[in-house]
Design an enzyme around this catalytic site. Structure first.
Site, PDB file in Angstrom:
ATOM      1  N   CYS A   1      -2.337  -9.338  -0.653  1.00  0.00           N
ATOM      2  CA  CYS A   1      -2.942  -8.340  -1.640  1.00  0.00           C
ATOM      3  C   CYS A   1      -2.014  -8.355  -3.184  1.00  0.00           C
ATOM      4  CB  CYS A   1      -3.094  -6.916  -1.213  1.00  0.00           C
ATOM      5  SG  CYS A   1      -3.802  -5.798  -2.287  1.00  0.00           S
TER       6      CYS A   1
ATOM      7  N   CYS B   1      -2.313  -4.962  -4.529  1.00  0.00           N
ATOM      8  CA  CYS B   1      -1.176  -4.135  -4.395  1.00  0.00           C
ATOM      9  C   CYS B   1       0.162  -4.420  -4.414  1.00  0.00           C
ATOM     10  CB  CYS B   1      -1.198  -4.101  -2.503  1.00  0.00           C
ATOM     11  SG  CYS B   1      -2.844  -4.307  -1.696  1.00  0.00           S
ATOM     12  N   ASP B   2       0.676  -5.602  -4.366  1.00  0.00           N
ATOM     13  CA  ASP B   2       2.120  -5.974  -4.573  1.00  0.00           C
ATOM     14  C   ASP B   2       2.396  -6.681  -5.627  1.00  0.00           C
ATOM     15  OD1 ASP B   2       2.460  -4.701  -1.921  1.00  0.00           O
ATOM     16  OD2 ASP B   2       1.775  -6.666  -0.861  1.00  0.00           O
TER      17      ASP B   2
END
Ligand code: NDP
Length: 315
Positions: free
Chosen positions: A139, A142-143
């Site tokens: 992701c 997300c990261d």
């Protein structure tokens, strides 16, 4: 196989990511006495991420597993009955709906909320598994932030990979994009964007041979599948964007889905083609796939279930 006595519930929630727990919070507060079965991965995909910085309400960020403990505690405090167990089979042909748990326990439910999520597909390399959470991620949204100013790699050539490569290109110095064929599957407009972004370097006909690094990602070994030549490219993170699989198999016989298995809901609602069965979260969303959008759709499902049961006079 032993079959326990049939248990009757008003609202059965299947799955325990942000969608399922949010549905449980709303359903419990509406006095619908929801029963939630957590499924194979209690807490869902967030339990395999590290820090979450984009969920509103956590100004300092929070670890994904910890956030899901908060979701669970809040649902339990409101009175949701949260249980271990996996829904293994359903019969939505008549009401009440029948759901088998762990192939033996039978639940009869007036309404069902499906929030079984989706699972990222992985390449299947041992190094990918070993370094998951240490630079390997499925992701970018997300990261990616944790690797700003660094070089990263991404594998995949669909719309997700293209979108995520674009997202990463705004944060990272160089994005090395590994495409296994000589063309991309992504839509033309996304391909054009990727190919016109100077800091995305596309490697055609290229496979991921190995992700290198002891305790964290340090490089990726790229293998040209035409020439068999390999090269090690230093990167700080390796993003896998080769698609997701919605966890919807057991509902196939009853619920309308698209060709890849995403449940189709009536736009603007959580309603499926079966009246009284609702879907929330990633199992019905291939576009946004965020914790906050999943939670929002879980709320919708609980409200839709409440209206449905009130109209029937069940609650
Ligand atoms: P897709 O299935 O469309 O694409 C997966 C990509 O990963 C393909 O390019 C495939 O390669 C590649 N791939 C699969 N396995 C491997 C492997 N083992 N090694 C290397 N590469 C691999 O998945 P997406 O998640 O990209 O998209 C899913 C759906 O969601 C699509 O319909 C897409 O259009 C849609 N979507 C729409 C968006 C939007 O409209 N904004 C945003 C994101 C997704 P190959 O091409 O060779 O098979």
């Amino acid at each position: 196989m032993a079959t326990e006595a049939i248990e009757k519930v008003h609202v059965l929630i299947i799955g325990s990511g942000p969608a399922g727990y949010t549905a449980a919070i709303y359903a419990a507060r509406a006095n619908m006495k929801p029963v939630l079965y957590q499924g194979i991965q209690p807490g869902g995909q967030l339990t395999i991420t590290t820090e979450v910085e984009n969920y509103p309400g956590y100004p300092e960020g929070i670890q994904g597993p910890e956030m899901m403990v908060h979701f669970e505690k809040q649902a339990a405090r409101m009175g949701a009955d949260i249980r271990y167990g996996i829904a293994t089979k359903v019969d939505f042909s008549k009401q009440p709906f029948i759901v088998w748990i762990d192939e033996e326990k039978i639940i009869e439910a007036d309404a069902v909320i499906i929030s079984t999520g989706a699972s990222a597909k992985w390449l299947g390399l041992p190094s990918e598994e070993r370094l998951n959470g240490y630079g390997v991620s499925a992701c970018a949204v997300c990261d990616g932030f944790f690797f700003r100013g660094k070089e990263v790699a991404i594998v995949g050539a669909g719309d997700t990979a293209a979108e995520e490569a674009m997202y990463l290109s705004k944060l990272c110095t160089t994005v090395h994009m590994l495409v296994r064929r000589d063309k991309m599957r992504a839509s033309k407009v996304m391909q054009d964007r990727v190919l016109n972004t100077p800091n995305i370097k596309v490697y055609w006909n290229s496979d991921t041979d190995e992700i290198l690094g002891d305790k964290k990602v340090e490089a990726v070994r790229i293998k040209n599948n035409q020439t068999q030549e390999t090269q090690d490219v230093p990167v700080s993170a390796f993003f896998v964007a080769i698609g997701h699989q919605p966890n919807s198999d057991i509902f196939k016989e009853w619920i309308t889905m698209d060709e890849t298995g995403y449940i189709q809901t009536i736009p603007g609602t959580s309603k499926t083609n079966v009246e009284g069965v609702f879907a929330a979260g990633d199992v019905q969303d291939k576009n946004y796939r965020q914790a906050v959008t999943a939670a929002g759709s879980g709320c919708m499902a609980a409200l839709d279930a409440e209206r449905y049961l009130s109209a029937k006079g069940t609650i």
